[in-house]
Design a protein around this motif. Structure first.
Motif, PDB file in Angstrom:
ATOM      1  N   SER A  14       0.817  -1.305  -0.412  1.00 51.78           N
ATOM      2  CA  SER A  14       0.024  -0.313  -0.132  1.00 51.78           C
ATOM      3  C   SER A  14       1.214   1.549   0.012  1.00 51.78           C
ATOM      4  N   GLU A  33      10.326   3.056   6.476  1.00 53.94           N
ATOM      5  CA  GLU A  33      10.065   1.231   7.000  1.00 53.94           C
ATOM      6  C   GLU A  33      11.149   1.130   8.018  1.00 53.94           C
ATOM      7  N   HIS A  57       1.514 -17.879  -0.187  1.00 51.95           N
ATOM      8  CA  HIS A  57       0.382 -16.455  -0.808  1.00 51.95           C
ATOM      9  C   HIS A  57       1.251 -16.849  -2.039  1.00 51.95           C
ATOM     10  N   ASP A 388      -4.875  -3.282   3.794  1.00 50.88           N
ATOM     11  CA  ASP A 388      -5.405  -3.809   3.833  1.00 50.88           C
ATOM     12  C   ASP A 388      -6.569  -3.564   4.848  1.00 50.88           C
TER      13      ASP A 388
HETATM   14  C1  LIG Z   1       0.593 -15.786   4.904  1.00 47.55           C
HETATM   15  C2  LIG Z   1       0.083 -14.277   3.804  1.00 47.55           C
HETATM   16  C3  LIG Z   1      -0.693 -14.621   2.779  1.00 47.55           C
HETATM   17  C4  LIG Z   1      -1.739 -14.325   1.364  1.00 47.55           C
HETATM   18  N1  LIG Z   1      -2.134 -14.048   0.715  1.00 47.55           N
HETATM   19  C5  LIG Z   1      -2.471 -13.305   0.056  1.00 47.55           C
HETATM   20  C6  LIG Z   1      -2.735 -13.620  -1.746  1.00 47.55           C
HETATM   21  O1  LIG Z   1      -2.854 -15.050  -1.703  1.00 47.55           O
HETATM   22  N2  LIG Z   1      -3.842 -13.126  -2.136  1.00 47.55           N
HETATM   23  C7  LIG Z   1      -3.308 -11.759  -1.867  1.00 47.55           C
HETATM   24  O2  LIG Z   1      -4.316 -10.980  -2.163  1.00 47.55           O
HETATM   25  N3  LIG Z   1      -2.984 -11.358  -0.564  1.00 47.55           N
HETATM   26  C8  LIG Z   1      -2.722 -12.197   0.560  1.00 47.55           C
HETATM   27  N4  LIG Z   1      -2.078 -11.480   1.554  1.00 47.55           N
HETATM   28  C9  LIG Z   1      -2.540 -10.235   1.948  1.00 47.55           C
HETATM   29  C10 LIG Z   1      -1.748  -9.177   1.379  1.00 47.55           C
HETATM   30  O3  LIG Z   1       0.247  -9.813   1.806  1.00 47.55           O
HETATM   31  C11 LIG Z   1      -1.863  -7.994   2.922  1.00 47.55           C
HETATM   32  O4  LIG Z   1      -2.531  -7.476   1.726  1.00 47.55           O
HETATM   33  C12 LIG Z   1      -0.913  -6.861   1.327  1.00 47.55           C
HETATM   34  O5  LIG Z   1       0.695  -7.485   2.235  1.00 47.55           O
HETATM   35  C13 LIG Z   1      -0.893  -6.163   2.916  1.00 47.55           C
HETATM   36  O6  LIG Z   1      -0.260  -4.862   2.383  1.00 47.55           O
HETATM   37  P1  LIG Z   1      -0.065  -3.390   3.580  1.00 47.55           P
HETATM   38  O7  LIG Z   1       1.061  -2.333   2.786  1.00 47.55           O
HETATM   39  O8  LIG Z   1      -1.651  -3.568   3.374  1.00 47.55           O
HETATM   40  O9  LIG Z   1       0.553  -3.492   4.667  1.00 47.55           O
HETATM   41  P2  LIG Z   1       1.782  -4.467   5.224  1.00 47.55           P
HETATM   42  O10 LIG Z   1       2.446  -5.631   4.367  1.00 47.55           O
HETATM   43  O11 LIG Z   1       1.495  -4.942   6.336  1.00 47.55           O
HETATM   44  O12 LIG Z   1       3.131  -3.267   5.373  1.00 47.55           O
HETATM   45  C14 LIG Z   1       3.201  -2.442   6.033  1.00 47.55           C
HETATM   46  C15 LIG Z   1       4.225  -2.295   6.355  1.00 47.55           C
HETATM   47  O13 LIG Z   1       4.917  -1.064   6.754  1.00 47.55           O
HETATM   48  C16 LIG Z   1       5.564  -1.386   8.175  1.00 47.55           C
HETATM   49  N5  LIG Z   1       5.463  -0.430   9.737  1.00 47.55           N
HETATM   50  C17 LIG Z   1       4.697  -0.832  10.489  1.00 47.55           C
HETATM   51  N6  LIG Z   1       4.910   1.042  11.025  1.00 47.55           N
HETATM   52  C18 LIG Z   1       6.009   1.230  10.977  1.00 47.55           C
HETATM   53  C19 LIG Z   1       6.233   2.249  11.674  1.00 47.55           C
HETATM   54  N7  LIG Z   1       6.081   2.789  12.607  1.00 47.55           N
HETATM   55  N8  LIG Z   1       7.757   2.783  10.804  1.00 47.55           N
HETATM   56  C20 LIG Z   1       7.704   2.707   9.715  1.00 47.55           C
HETATM   57  N9  LIG Z   1       7.230   1.209   8.757  1.00 47.55           N
HETATM   58  C21 LIG Z   1       6.783   0.281   9.549  1.00 47.55           C
HETATM   59  C22 LIG Z   1       6.140  -3.001   8.490  1.00 47.55           C
HETATM   60  O14 LIG Z   1       7.552  -3.022   8.666  1.00 47.55           O
HETATM   61  C23 LIG Z   1       5.234  -3.096   7.147  1.00 47.55           C
HETATM   62  O15 LIG Z   1       6.461  -3.418   5.973  1.00 47.55           O
HETATM   63  C24 LIG Z   1      -2.097 -12.605   2.587  1.00 47.55           C
HETATM   64  C25 LIG Z   1      -1.071 -12.181   3.550  1.00 47.55           C
HETATM   65  C26 LIG Z   1      -0.276 -13.289   4.872  1.00 47.55           C
HETATM   66  C27 LIG Z   1       0.599 -12.837   5.082  1.00 47.55           C
END
Ligand SMILES: Cc1cc2nc3c(=O)[nH]c(=O)nc-3n(C[C@H](O)[C@H](O)[C@H](O)COP(=O)(O)OP(=O)(O)OC[C@H]3O[C@@H](n4cnc5c(N)ncnc54)[C@H](O)[C@@H]3O)c2cc1C
Length: 415
Positions: A14, A33, A57, A388
């Motif tokens: 995201s 990050e 995944h 998400d």
């Molecule tokens: C096991 C597993 C299987 C999955 N399978 C699928 C699939 O098959 N298909 C699908 O569509 N989706 C799947 N998903 C879901 C998908 O991976 C997530 O929806 C997506 O990666 C979320 O992205 P995000 O950016 O919202 O959050 P995140 O990926 O959690 O990113 C947040 C980031 O912010 C960082 N952060 C947190 N706090 C701080 C801070 N204070 N300062 C600096 N950095 C910080 C974290 O370290 C992280 O890198 C799966 C998830 C998992 C765990």
């Protein structure tokens, strides 16, 4: 004059997508990050020559964002077969059957088995027709029931749900009761019937890496934890700085506690136990009785996942199934997984365990009645958020929220 800069906290998919849109618009970005690698939950580790994605995944080519924006050729992505294999124990022996394509051709693929009740075949066909008529973007617009209630509304029997849809969707939603909102089920089922499940050559981390490369690694500060004090104040290690705009691209720690967990056991096997690029579903899956929802052999799909002559086998154990069996550490999980796999593949005694991973905050919980028609991109303090957790628990959900957050940041900077 220097360009206005948006400061983004988090380099998951995201945060990266938000940065990409802001750069395309002509603004500058800076990403913080807290961990030592980008990608958030889309991470891949190299262990003894095997590529281990964090948890099983896949990427879905049927998602709207995948269709319009992702160059799967550049990622050298390869597909699973669209169907699934189901293993169950009958008369003390394992029996494996194949559902060739329950998403696109439910009737013909299920009839091949000759074992299903007609009402289940008709129910699947009705559900497929109803979903194929629906624009994928409208799958979130109606209905507040759980996935289980939604499936039952098509006349599907419990035994059919338990054999095929429960182990499959338990592994997708990361909960076994199928309490998740019917809206999310519709979206995922529709996507699966319109596209493929694929793995990039370099693991799922390839996509965030690809985005980060186009954004420019120099714009990303790793191992840097940051906090938004207000919409225009970023706080890094107690140093507060007034900036043009902040976007928080991660789940707030208070919400992480409510997220669903998953265990994954990774094995190195001398050969593929079930070749054919299918997911293997546990047809006897029952919470409180057994642990593994499904297994996969990613190296059958993408040979880069294992060294030559070896196979990577992955077993998924959903958090609630582990809890129901009082399994609480890696040793207990591994031993339980081996016991269950042994009934299906006795030669698993020759498999080496590569890793046992637990992700406690794997997916946000989106139960029945959750309004998933995401619209708001900032909290009560006006701080812009994405991820998400505020859209829905998929890559597409993270992307949708990122695009809304980028638009809101642009709107504020222009006014
Ligand atoms: C096991 C597993 C299987 C999955 N399978 C699928 C699939 O098959 N298909 C699908 O569509 N989706 C799947 N998903 C879901 C998908 O991976 C997530 O929806 C997506 O990666 C979320 O992205 P995000 O950016 O919202 O959050 P995140 O990926 O959690 O990113 C947040 C980031 O912010 C960082 N952060 C947190 N706090 C701080 C801070 N204070 N300062 C600096 N950095 C910080 C974290 O370290 C992280 O890198 C799966 C998830 C998992 C765990």
């Amino acid at each position: 004059m220097s360009k206005p800069t948006v400061h983004i906290i988090g380099s998951g998919i995201s945060g990266l997508r938000c940065a990409e849109m802001l750069l395309e618009f002509g603004l500058e970005v800076k990403i913080y990050e807290k961990s030592e690698k980008i990608g958030g939950r889309m991470r891949t580790d190299l262990v003894d020559g095997f590529l281990l994605d964090r948890g099983f995944h896949v990427m879905q080519t049927g998602y709207p964002h995948s269709k319009s924006k992702i160059d799967f050729k550049a990622l050298d992505a390869r597909s699973f077969n669209p169907g699934a294999r189901i293993v169950n124990i009958a008369g003390g022996k394992p029996r494996i059957s194949t559902y060739a394509d329950p998403f696109r051709r439910p009737l013909s693929s299920l009839r091949l088995l000759g074992a299903e009740r007609w009402s289940d075949l008709i129910g699947m066909a009705k559900m497929r027709i109803s979903l194929s008529r629906m624009d994928i973007k409208n799958t979130f617009n109606q209905g507040d029931a759980s996935t289980y209630e939604y499936l039952r509304s098509f006349g599907l029997s419990d035994s059919f749900i338990d054999r095929l849809l429960r182990p499959l969707f338990a592994g997708i939603f990361l909960e076994s009761k199928l309490d998740t909102s019917e809206r999310l089920f519709r979206f995922i089922f529709s996507s699966m019937s319109k596209g493929d499940m694929v793995l990039p050559r370099d693991g799922v981390a390839a996509y965030p890496n690809y985005l980060a490369k186009s954004i420019g690694f120099e714009r990303i500060s790793l191992s840097t934890s940051a906090h938004a004090d207000d919409p225009v104040t970023i706080n890094i290690g107690g140093h507060r700085k007034i900036v043009d705009q902040v976007v928080v691209a991660h789940t707030p720690p208070s919400e992480e506690k409510l997220m669903r967990g998953v265990w994954t056991v990774y094995f190195d096997s001398p050969r593929s136990p079930f070749p054919g690029k299918f997911l293997l579903l546990n047809g006897d899956y029952e919470i409180g009785k057994n642990a593994i929802a499904h297994m996969a052999v990613p190296s059958d799909v993408q040979p880069s996942y294992a060294p030559e002559g070896r196979s990577l086998v992955v077993a998924t154990i959903v958090g609630d199934a582990a809890d129901s069996l009082n399994l609480s550490n890696g040793k207990e999980i591994e031993s339980r997984a081996r016991k269950e796999i042994e009934q299906w593949f006795p030669d698993c005694e020759n498999w080496n365990t590569l890793d046992v991973q637990y992700i406690s905050a794997a997916l946000p919980s989106h139960g029945a009645g959750t309004d998933l028609s995401y619209s708001k991109s900032f909290d009560e303090n006006g701080i812009i958020y994405c991820g998400d957790h505020i859209a829905h628990a998929t890559m597409q959900g993270a992307i949708n929220s990122a695009e809304s957050a980028a638009k809101e940041a642009i709107r504020r900077i222009l006014t």
